[in-house]
Design an enzyme around this catalytic site. Structure first.
Site, PDB file in Angstrom:
ATOM      1  N   CYS B  77       0.431  -0.601   0.081  1.00  0.00           N
ATOM      2  CA  CYS B  77      -0.180   0.363   0.199  1.00  0.00           C
ATOM      3  C   CYS B  77       1.200   1.120  -0.038  1.00  0.00           C
ATOM      4  O   CYS B  77       1.331   1.383  -1.315  1.00  0.00           O
ATOM      5  CB  CYS B  77      -1.164   0.120   1.572  1.00  0.00           C
ATOM      6  SG  CYS B  77      -2.209   1.047   0.907  1.00  0.00           S
ATOM      7  N   HIS B 175      -3.981  -5.315   0.016  1.00  0.00           N
ATOM      8  CA  HIS B 175      -3.570  -5.609   1.080  1.00  0.00           C
ATOM      9  C   HIS B 175      -3.665  -6.930   1.079  1.00  0.00           C
ATOM     10  O   HIS B 175      -5.049  -7.362   1.563  1.00  0.00           O
ATOM     11  CB  HIS B 175      -4.618  -4.865   1.845  1.00  0.00           C
ATOM     12  CG  HIS B 175      -4.189  -3.563   2.866  1.00  0.00           C
ATOM     13  ND1 HIS B 175      -2.914  -2.806   3.367  1.00  0.00           N
ATOM     14  CD2 HIS B 175      -4.234  -2.088   2.013  1.00  0.00           C
ATOM     15  CE1 HIS B 175      -3.174  -1.906   3.359  1.00  0.00           C
ATOM     16  NE2 HIS B 175      -4.130  -1.158   2.523  1.00  0.00           N
ATOM     17  N   GLU B 177      -2.678  -8.993   3.353  1.00  0.00           N
ATOM     18  CA  GLU B 177      -2.848  -9.698   4.570  1.00  0.00           C
ATOM     19  C   GLU B 177      -4.206  -9.534   5.124  1.00  0.00           C
ATOM     20  O   GLU B 177      -5.115  -9.866   5.992  1.00  0.00           O
ATOM     21  CB  GLU B 177      -2.001  -9.343   6.032  1.00  0.00           C
ATOM     22  CG  GLU B 177      -2.867  -7.229   6.245  1.00  0.00           C
ATOM     23  CD  GLU B 177      -2.258  -6.240   5.277  1.00  0.00           C
ATOM     24  OE1 GLU B 177      -1.802  -6.670   3.973  1.00  0.00           O
ATOM     25  OE2 GLU B 177      -1.856  -5.071   5.418  1.00  0.00           O
TER      26      GLU B 177
END
Lengths: 251, 193
Positions: B77, B175, B177
């Site tokens: 990001c 992202h 994650e």
């Protein structure tokens, strides 16, 4: 292509889900982490946890819960309810929340929005707005809708965008709990006056209601609680039907 | 494997640490240059504003350390954006690993972009076992235009680079994650580099 989002909302009190859920495949229906994991596996795009704890003592368990949620799920989640300071937000983000939602505290102190946006970026600041129609206009209400204000919904929405909010979570109080559909006209108007994403909340009862929120209400995301908690609508079925209706969905 | 997440006070590092833990890796959070240099893999996360993030990197001297790293580095990001030459956001000088300039989405779309978007034109080892048009979660207002370094593209008002790669440096705008199983696959691919 960016998809529209389906967001189950969990009410949390003292670290437990409240309002009841009806999942036979959960060991403990009151455990938010277990429910969150299930929703995430079933295709929810995001989750919102709304803390309705009344006392400071109860609220302290929230940060610990956020950490457990972040450990368990791999989709984004927002935490809201009673957040009033930069320090409150710091703790929640540090524990793994992706976004936070502010509501009454932002109305009382609009500067809070810009302070939060400056410190953590607009992308993690959602402003929740509860409103209902009064004399033909939409008025913002506080404290879970109990306290009326003079603020016009659309003026307030423009203001929170200017202050740095990254997203608006709009709950129509006259639709909330009715299962008669979302406030599509007000939603469409909101999308016209602001250029940040709008989450529709309040009124979900059928799959058609979600379809209307996206197609008529121009919402970017739709949030619901009981239709998911009581398995009246399966997230996967919902998303498949919306996709078949031409609405971009992650499946 | 010695995996370090750069900790400079910007970013939701907890979620990244948990995502790596789900892959069986206990990543270390550190802002210490020696710890970072000694890592096998380095993750460079970031959320918030480019200017204040760069200030934090300068204060800690990490602005010099990061571009000099030789092991695989993954910017996520804002981390990806900071690896670029500059950003329109507050007219910020970046770390200059990539020569691209980060620009703001046009006013024809809602900004920030929030949500799940499809990625395509996938290239390189980061996207091993990831199918074209899989979904990733994105939250951002600025983007890297399509360029030679791009190894994934996506659309939001404009076509832009969802991921970039140059030598040992990788950057992803999404992202991983927070991108469910597909994101976990990408992180696993990075760990295997």
């Amino acid at each position: 292509m960016l998809t529209k989002r389906i967001i189950p909302c969990l009410d949390i009190k003292n670290g437990r889900t409240v309002k009841g859920v009806n999942f036979i495949n959960l060991r403990d229906a009151g455990d938010p982490v277990e429910l969150a994991t299930l929703y995430s596996e079933n295709g929810a795009d995001e989750l919102v946890f709304l803390d309705i704890s009344a006392t400071e003592e109860e609220r302290k368990t929230l940060a610990k819960l956020v950490l457990r949620i972040a450990e368990a799920i791999n989709i984004p989640f927002t935490v809201g309810g009673g957040i009033a300071s930069v320090e409150d937000v710091r703790l929640l983000l540090r524990n793994g929340a992706d976004k936070i939602a502010v509501n009454s505290s932002a109305v009382k102190n609009p500067k809070l929005i810009s302070e939060l946006a400056e410190a953590y970026g607009s992308q993690c600041i959602t402003v929740a707005i509860d409103a209902k129609r009064v004399d033909g206009g939409w008025k913002v209400h506080l404290v879970g809708g109990k306290v009326a204000t003079d603020l016009d919904l659309f003026e307030w929405a423009k203001k929170v965008e200017a202050l740095g909010a990254g997203e608006i979570l709009f709950t129509s109080m006259e639709h909330d709990g009715t299962k008669n559909g979302f406030a599509n006209e007000a939603l469409a108007e909101l999308s016209k006056v602001v250029n940040i994403p709008v989450i529709a909340s309040g009124g979900a009862g059928t799959i058609q209601h979600f379809r209307d929120a996206f197609q008529l209400g121009k919402a970017d995301a739709a949030l619901a609680a009981s239709v998911f908690h009581f398995k009246e609508i399966e997230i996967k079925t919902l998303k498949e039907e919306l996709r078949d209706a031409g609405i971009p969905m992650r499946l | 494997m010695n995996v370090v997440i750069i900790d400079y006070g910007a970013g939701n590092i907890q979620s990244l640490q948990f995502a790596l833990k789900r892959l069986g890796v206990e990543a270390v959070l550190s802002g210490n240059a020696n710890v970072i240099r000694a890592a096998d893999k380095v993750l460079f996360p970031g959320v918030g504003a480019a200017g204040s993030a760069m200030d934090k990197l300068r204060v800690t001297g990490l602005d010099k350390v990061i571009p000099s790293l030789t092991q695989p580095v993954l910017g996520i990001c804002l981390g990806m954006q900071l690896l670029c030459a500059a950003s329109e956001e507050g007219n910020t000088q970046g770390l200059g690993v990539f020569s691209e300039k980060v620009v703001r989405f046009p006013p024809t779309v809602k900004v920030p972009q929030v949500g799940w978007n499809t990625i395509h034109s996938l290239k390189g080892p980061l996207f091993e076992s990831i199918a074209e048009n899989e979904f990733m979660y994105l939250v951002h207002s600025y983007y890297v235009p399509p360029c030679k370094a791009a190894v994934a593209l996506t659309e939001y008002g404009v076509t832009y680079a969802a991921a970039i790669e140059k030598n040992n440096f990788y950057g992803v705008q999404f992202h991983p994650e927070k991108s469910a199983q597909t994101g976990a696959q990408l992180l696993d691919n990075f760990l295997k580099l």
